[in-house]
Design a protein around this motif. Structure first.
Motif, PDB file in Angstrom:
ATOM      1  N   TRP A  64      16.333 -23.573 -14.810  1.00  0.00           N
ATOM      2  CA  TRP A  64      15.478 -24.237 -14.807  1.00  0.00           C
ATOM      3  C   TRP A  64      15.151 -24.742 -13.346  1.00  0.00           C
ATOM      4  O   TRP A  64      15.953 -24.963 -12.488  1.00  0.00           O
ATOM      5  CB  TRP A  64      15.853 -25.530 -15.807  1.00  0.00           C
ATOM      6  CG  TRP A  64      14.650 -26.505 -15.913  1.00  0.00           C
ATOM      7  CD1 TRP A  64      14.381 -27.586 -14.962  1.00  0.00           C
ATOM      8  CD2 TRP A  64      13.593 -26.453 -16.731  1.00  0.00           C
ATOM      9  NE1 TRP A  64      13.324 -28.086 -15.565  1.00  0.00           N
ATOM     10  CE2 TRP A  64      12.759 -27.512 -16.533  1.00  0.00           C
ATOM     11  CE3 TRP A  64      13.499 -25.542 -17.824  1.00  0.00           C
ATOM     12  CZ2 TRP A  64      11.663 -27.734 -17.527  1.00  0.00           C
ATOM     13  CZ3 TRP A  64      12.354 -25.975 -18.468  1.00  0.00           C
ATOM     14  CH2 TRP A  64      11.530 -26.920 -18.512  1.00  0.00           C
ATOM     15  N   ASP A  65      13.768 -24.600 -12.997  1.00  0.00           N
ATOM     16  CA  ASP A  65      13.484 -25.025 -11.714  1.00  0.00           C
ATOM     17  C   ASP A  65      13.165 -26.353 -11.605  1.00  0.00           C
ATOM     18  O   ASP A  65      11.888 -26.816 -12.151  1.00  0.00           O
ATOM     19  CB  ASP A  65      12.273 -24.200 -11.316  1.00  0.00           C
ATOM     20  CG  ASP A  65      11.850 -24.365  -9.861  1.00  0.00           C
ATOM     21  OD1 ASP A  65      12.434 -25.315  -9.142  1.00  0.00           O
ATOM     22  OD2 ASP A  65      10.912 -24.113  -9.346  1.00  0.00           O
ATOM     23  N   PRO A  66      13.688 -27.477 -10.978  1.00  0.00           N
ATOM     24  CA  PRO A  66      13.644 -28.772 -11.126  1.00  0.00           C
ATOM     25  C   PRO A  66      12.491 -29.265 -10.158  1.00  0.00           C
ATOM     26  O   PRO A  66      11.631 -30.227 -10.598  1.00  0.00           O
ATOM     27  CB  PRO A  66      14.892 -29.705 -10.770  1.00  0.00           C
ATOM     28  CG  PRO A  66      15.474 -28.391  -9.794  1.00  0.00           C
ATOM     29  CD  PRO A  66      15.099 -27.190 -10.439  1.00  0.00           C
ATOM     30  N   HIS A  67      11.785 -28.502  -9.327  1.00  0.00           N
ATOM     31  CA  HIS A  67      10.724 -28.982  -8.510  1.00  0.00           C
ATOM     32  C   HIS A  67       9.341 -28.379  -9.294  1.00  0.00           C
ATOM     33  O   HIS A  67       8.478 -29.085  -9.219  1.00  0.00           O
ATOM     34  CB  HIS A  67      10.858 -27.973  -7.224  1.00  0.00           C
ATOM     35  CG  HIS A  67      11.870 -28.217  -6.355  1.00  0.00           C
ATOM     36  ND1 HIS A  67      12.013 -29.562  -5.757  1.00  0.00           N
ATOM     37  CD2 HIS A  67      13.209 -27.428  -6.061  1.00  0.00           C
ATOM     38  CE1 HIS A  67      13.344 -29.458  -5.167  1.00  0.00           C
ATOM     39  NE2 HIS A  67      13.913 -28.362  -5.324  1.00  0.00           N
ATOM     40  N   ARG A  68       9.524 -27.373  -9.643  1.00  0.00           N
ATOM     41  CA  ARG A  68       8.221 -27.001 -10.802  1.00  0.00           C
ATOM     42  C   ARG A  68       8.252 -27.590 -12.274  1.00  0.00           C
ATOM     43  O   ARG A  68       7.296 -27.747 -12.747  1.00  0.00           O
ATOM     44  CB  ARG A  68       7.907 -25.426 -10.750  1.00  0.00           C
ATOM     45  CG  ARG A  68       7.651 -25.022  -9.355  1.00  0.00           C
ATOM     46  CD  ARG A  68       7.113 -23.606  -9.380  1.00  0.00           C
ATOM     47  NE  ARG A  68       8.290 -22.870 -10.377  1.00  0.00           N
ATOM     48  CZ  ARG A  68       7.974 -21.430 -10.548  1.00  0.00           C
ATOM     49  NH1 ARG A  68       6.979 -21.018 -10.074  1.00  0.00           N
ATOM     50  NH2 ARG A  68       9.020 -20.906 -11.350  1.00  0.00           N
ATOM     51  N   GLY A  69       9.559 -27.871 -12.637  1.00  0.00           N
ATOM     52  CA  GLY A  69       9.525 -28.314 -14.032  1.00  0.00           C
ATOM     53  C   GLY A  69       9.329 -27.197 -15.009  1.00  0.00           C
ATOM     54  O   GLY A  69       8.838 -27.455 -16.228  1.00  0.00           O
ATOM     55  N   GLN A  70       9.596 -26.081 -14.696  1.00  0.00           N
ATOM     56  CA  GLN A  70       9.677 -25.015 -15.681  1.00  0.00           C
ATOM     57  C   GLN A  70      10.606 -23.874 -15.285  1.00  0.00           C
ATOM     58  O   GLN A  70      11.288 -23.881 -14.304  1.00  0.00           O
ATOM     59  CB  GLN A  70       8.012 -24.340 -15.454  1.00  0.00           C
ATOM     60  CG  GLN A  70       7.641 -24.042 -14.182  1.00  0.00           C
ATOM     61  CD  GLN A  70       6.284 -23.341 -14.292  1.00  0.00           C
ATOM     62  OE1 GLN A  70       6.146 -22.420 -14.478  1.00  0.00           O
ATOM     63  NE2 GLN A  70       4.849 -24.214 -13.800  1.00  0.00           N
TER      64      GLN A  70
END
Length: 71
Positions: A64-70
């Protein structure tokens, strides 16, 4: 706890068993190869007083990429 190097292990086993170093190396290599072959074939390996070796299956995890939220 200090790690034991292969050379130290070979020397110790050779001293305790009366075998030559090259003989101990061949035995350890054979043991390792046979355990790996059994594991590749899907069979667990149990060696008394040493342990049981088996493969674990893990489920695929999506990162999960916390910066992009996806994912």
């Amino acid at each position: 706890m200090k790690k034991q190097l292969q050379a130290e292990l070979v020397e110790r086993i050779a001293t305790e068993t009366g075998l030559f170093d090259y003989q101990v190396v061949r035995v350890l290599q054979s043991l390792t190869c046979n355990v790996l072959e059994s594991l590749k074939a899907g069979r667990p390996v149990q060696i008394r007083k040493l342990g049981t070796f088996y493969l674990r299956k893990y489920t695929h995890q999506i990162s999960w990429d916390p910066h992009r939220g996806q994912p």
